[in-house]
Design a protein around this motif. Structure first.
Motif, PDB file in Angstrom:
ATOM      1  N   VAL A  55      27.509 -43.459 -28.526  1.00 22.07           N
ATOM      2  CA  VAL A  55      26.696 -43.910 -27.305  1.00 22.07           C
ATOM      3  C   VAL A  55      27.083 -42.765 -26.502  1.00 22.07           C
ATOM      4  N   ILE A  56      25.770 -42.260 -25.881  1.00 18.98           N
ATOM      5  CA  ILE A  56      25.691 -40.919 -25.040  1.00 18.98           C
ATOM      6  C   ILE A  56      24.917 -41.394 -23.695  1.00 18.98           C
ATOM      7  N   ALA A  57      25.844 -41.348 -22.646  1.00 20.76           N
ATOM      8  CA  ALA A  57      25.170 -41.431 -21.356  1.00 20.76           C
ATOM      9  C   ALA A  57      24.397 -40.224 -21.213  1.00 20.76           C
ATOM     10  N   SER A  58      23.353 -40.300 -20.594  1.00 22.96           N
ATOM     11  CA  SER A  58      22.434 -39.074 -20.589  1.00 22.96           C
ATOM     12  C   SER A  58      21.645 -39.404 -19.237  1.00 22.96           C
ATOM     13  N   ALA A  59      21.342 -38.247 -18.713  1.00 25.67           N
ATOM     14  CA  ALA A  59      20.357 -38.060 -17.509  1.00 25.67           C
ATOM     15  C   ALA A  59      20.100 -36.816 -17.236  1.00 25.67           C
ATOM     16  N   VAL A  60      19.176 -36.673 -16.250  1.00 27.08           N
ATOM     17  CA  VAL A  60      19.084 -35.419 -15.459  1.00 27.08           C
ATOM     18  C   VAL A  60      19.508 -35.701 -14.269  1.00 27.08           C
ATOM     19  N   VAL A  61      20.324 -34.994 -13.588  1.00 20.93           N
ATOM     20  CA  VAL A  61      21.147 -34.927 -12.392  1.00 20.93           C
ATOM     21  C   VAL A  61      21.101 -33.684 -11.578  1.00 20.93           C
ATOM     22  N   SER A  62      21.155 -34.150 -10.305  1.00 23.95           N
ATOM     23  CA  SER A  62      21.281 -33.054  -9.139  1.00 23.95           C
ATOM     24  C   SER A  62      22.811 -32.370  -9.345  1.00 23.95           C
ATOM     25  N   LEU A  63      22.828 -31.290  -8.580  1.00 18.32           N
ATOM     26  CA  LEU A  63      24.261 -30.698  -8.641  1.00 18.32           C
ATOM     27  C   LEU A  63      25.172 -31.285  -7.762  1.00 18.32           C
TER      28      LEU A  63
END
Length: 196
Positions: A4-12
């Protein structure tokens, strides 16, 4: 069984969107490179750097199920019935849609995070589960259900917005050293969650 991989594009500063669900420049790197790649939808191409393409192709190629919340499902209209990658989508919701125009799409609607992960594992078999970041990630972390984090860091500061870990306020978690892949306007950080 897959991870199970929590994933996203994220700001600094740790946000996946503004409070109004805008992503600003977070997704710009999906279209700033010479390498074309696709998720599941052949009508939705991405153009990324070679380093990002290598990382994404490896990661997406292992995913069997995308697990998301009702809010993301509504914002994307369930990706028009086509999983963004993988073969299935599991949506956590207390109000399954009754008038969605894609009733035969490979989507399941469940009411809680434990049930959602169990359903996703059943559908994924030995493939991975990609868990959309946000409140679901916080809930899954509290329940000890997250194996890895895929933190795709974009050099922008939002100041406020929706956090990668949602409203997580649980115990401290130790992560293993990251695998680091430098793309163009994105740094891919991939961590295992220490469970020892």
């Amino acid at each position: 069984m897959g991870n199970v991989i929590a994933s996203a594009v994220v700001s600094l500063d740790g946000f996946v969107a503004t409070t109004e669900d805008e992503v600003g420049p977070l997704f710009d790197w999906y279209n700033n490179g010479p390498v074309e790649l696709y998720g599941t939808d052949p009508g939705r191409p991405f153009h990324v750097s070679q380093a990002s393409a290598d990382y994404i192709n490896t990661a997406w190629g292992k995913v069997g199920v995308v697990l998301c919340g009702r809010h993301l499902f509504d914002i994307t209209n369930g990706w028009e019935g086509v999983p963004p990658f993988g073969e299935h989508v599991v949506v956590v919701t207390h109000r399954p849609p009754t008038d969605w125009p894609f009733p035969d799409a490979p989507y399941a609607f469940v009411s809680g995070i434990e049930e959602a992960v169990a359903k996703a594992q059943e559908l994924a078999g030995d493939r991975d589960i990609s868990l959309a970041a946000g409140n679901l990630t916080g809930q899954a972390l509290r329940a000890g259900l997250v194996d890895e984090l895929s933190y795709n860091l974009v050099p922008v500061i939002f100041g406020t917005g929706k956090r990668f870990f949602g409203d997580y306020a649980g115990d401290q978690l130790l992560l293993d050293n990251p695998k680091v892949i430098e793309g163009d306007r994105v740094t891919h950080l991939h961590y295992r969650v220490s469970k020892g």
